[in-house]
Design a protein around this motif. Structure first.
Motif, short mmCIF file in Angstrom:
data_model
loop_
_atom_site.label_atom_id
_atom_site.label_comp_id
_atom_site.label_asym_id
_atom_site.label_seq_id
_atom_site.Cartn_x
_atom_site.Cartn_y
_atom_site.Cartn_z
N ASP A 24 89.69 130.24 77.69
CA ASP A 24 89.17 129.99 79.04
C ASP A 24 88.27 131.11 79.55
N ALA A 25 88.52 132.33 79.11
CA ALA A 25 87.78 133.47 79.67
C ALA A 25 87.80 134.65 78.71
N VAL A 26 86.87 135.57 78.96
CA VAL A 26 86.80 136.83 78.22
C VAL A 26 87.18 137.96 79.17
N VAL A 27 88.05 138.84 78.72
CA VAL A 27 88.47 139.99 79.52
C VAL A 27 87.97 141.25 78.83
N VAL A 28 87.19 142.05 79.54
CA VAL A 28 86.61 143.26 78.96
C VAL A 28 87.66 144.35 78.85
N THR A 29 87.84 144.86 77.63
CA THR A 29 88.79 145.94 77.40
C THR A 29 88.17 147.08 76.61
N HIS A 30 86.86 147.02 76.41
CA HIS A 30 86.17 148.12 75.73
C HIS A 30 86.01 149.26 76.72
N LEU A 31 86.14 150.49 76.24
CA LEU A 31 86.07 151.63 77.15
C LEU A 31 84.72 152.33 77.09
N THR A 32 84.22 152.60 75.90
CA THR A 32 83.00 153.40 75.79
C THR A 32 81.72 152.57 75.81
N ALA A 33 81.80 151.28 75.54
CA ALA A 33 80.60 150.42 75.56
C ALA A 33 80.85 149.21 76.45
N ALA A 34 81.53 149.43 77.56
CA ALA A 34 81.94 148.33 78.42
C ALA A 34 80.75 147.52 78.95
N ARG A 35 79.68 148.20 79.36
CA ARG A 35 78.52 147.49 79.91
C ARG A 35 77.89 146.57 78.88
N THR A 36 77.71 147.06 77.66
CA THR A 36 77.11 146.23 76.61
C THR A 36 77.98 145.02 76.31
N VAL A 37 79.28 145.25 76.19
CA VAL A 37 80.22 144.17 75.91
C VAL A 37 80.22 143.15 77.04
N PHE A 38 80.21 143.64 78.27
CA PHE A 38 80.20 142.76 79.45
C PHE A 38 78.95 141.90 79.47
N ASP A 39 77.78 142.52 79.29
CA ASP A 39 76.52 141.78 79.34
C ASP A 39 76.44 140.73 78.24
N GLN A 40 76.91 141.07 77.05
CA GLN A 40 76.88 140.11 75.95
C GLN A 40 77.79 138.91 76.25
N ALA A 41 78.95 139.18 76.81
CA ALA A 41 79.88 138.10 77.13
C ALA A 41 79.31 137.21 78.24
N VAL A 42 78.71 137.83 79.25
CA VAL A 42 78.10 137.04 80.33
C VAL A 42 76.98 136.17 79.78
N SER A 43 76.19 136.72 78.88
CA SER A 43 75.10 135.96 78.27
C SER A 43 75.62 134.77 77.48
N ASN A 44 76.76 134.95 76.82
CA ASN A 44 77.33 133.89 75.99
C ASN A 44 78.10 132.83 76.77
N PHE A 45 78.83 133.27 77.81
CA PHE A 45 79.78 132.36 78.46
C PHE A 45 79.57 132.17 79.96
N GLY A 46 78.70 132.97 80.57
CA GLY A 46 78.49 132.88 82.01
C GLY A 46 79.37 133.86 82.76
N ALA A 47 78.86 134.38 83.87
CA ALA A 47 79.57 135.43 84.61
C ALA A 47 80.92 134.97 85.13
N GLU A 48 81.06 133.68 85.44
CA GLU A 48 82.32 133.20 86.01
C GLU A 48 83.46 133.24 85.01
N LYS A 49 83.15 133.35 83.72
CA LYS A 49 84.20 133.36 82.70
C LYS A 49 84.40 134.73 82.06
N VAL A 50 83.81 135.76 82.66
CA VAL A 50 83.96 137.12 82.13
C VAL A 50 84.62 137.98 83.20
N LEU A 51 85.76 138.56 82.88
CA LEU A 51 86.55 139.33 83.83
C LEU A 51 86.63 140.78 83.37
N ALA A 52 86.58 141.70 84.33
CA ALA A 52 86.68 143.13 84.01
C ALA A 52 87.40 143.84 85.15
#
Length: 212
Positions: free
Chosen positions: A170-198
């Motif tokens: 249902d959703a992606v939860v960001v748990t990366h520490l050192t590259a959190a922004r890159t991981v977040f942006d990639q997930a938003v690009s793939n699944f949409g901001a509403e399905k990416v939680l941090a």
């Protein structure tokens, strides 16, 4: 300028982190609004903004209505990540704050009907998120991390891409520490901001389009 800057290095770094986080979210907002958000004087924001530009962390562009817009440079993103890790380096502080925030995050996920999630990034945050999920109705299906070498982490399967997650989520939860922004942006690009939680401690918000 030096006379109005905080003399405590920790306070100074916190202000820089707050400034970079705010500009990352909305580079077209006014300095007055940033000052109100950070709870500091307008002159202090102006001084730190000038210093950030001089150091190459921020660049200036044009915005509508004859205003300026400020954008983080690659150096700015790196500095923001460095400062975030620095403030979370105390293991006890990290555990306490992260446990509280992932607990709240999973409560919000449940309220939105999310039950099955994947974690993006294997790190100390990942371990804390898994522990928080055990206490509630959220199921962690997998950890996605292309740089991970292990195939399992605390009993959870580790894969190198979202395509390798075997079950629907249902959703992606960001748990990366050192590259959190890159991981977040990639997930938003793939699944949409509403399905990416941090968690808030990572200071991640969807980027505003330049010139918007």
């Amino acid at each position: 300028m030096a006379g109005i800057l905080p003399t405590d290095e920790n306070d100074s770094d916190r202000l820089v982190l707050g400034l970079l986080t705010s500009l990352e979210a909305d580079g077209a907002q006014s300095q007055r609004r940033i000052a109100a958000e950070l709870g500091v004087a307008l002159g202090l924001v102006n001084a730190y903004l000038k210093r950030a530009i001089k150091k190459g962390f921020v660049k200036v562009g044009q915005a509508p209505a004859r205003r300026y817009a400020y954008y983080l440079t690659p150096q700015g993103f790196s500095e923001k990540s460095r400062l975030t890790v620095q403030f979370l380096s105390d293991s006890f502080s990290l555990f306490r704050k992260a446990k509280e925030e992932y607990g709240r995050l999973f409560e919000r996920a449940q309220a939105r009907g999310f039950r099955r999630v994947v974690l993006a990034g294997q790190s100390d945050l990942c371990e804390i998120a898994i522990l928080c999920a055990v206490d509630g109705p959220i199921s962690v299906l997998a950890i996605v991390d292309p740089d991970a070498t292990a195939t399992r982490f605390i009993g959870v399967k580790v894969v190198s891409s979202y395509a390798l997650v075997e079950e629907p989520f249902d959703a992606v939860v960001v748990t990366h520490l050192t590259a959190a922004r890159t991981v977040f942006d990639q997930a938003v690009s793939n699944f949409g901001a509403e399905k990416v939680l941090a968690p808030e401690l990572l200071g991640l918000r969807p980027k505003q389009p330049q010139g918007a």
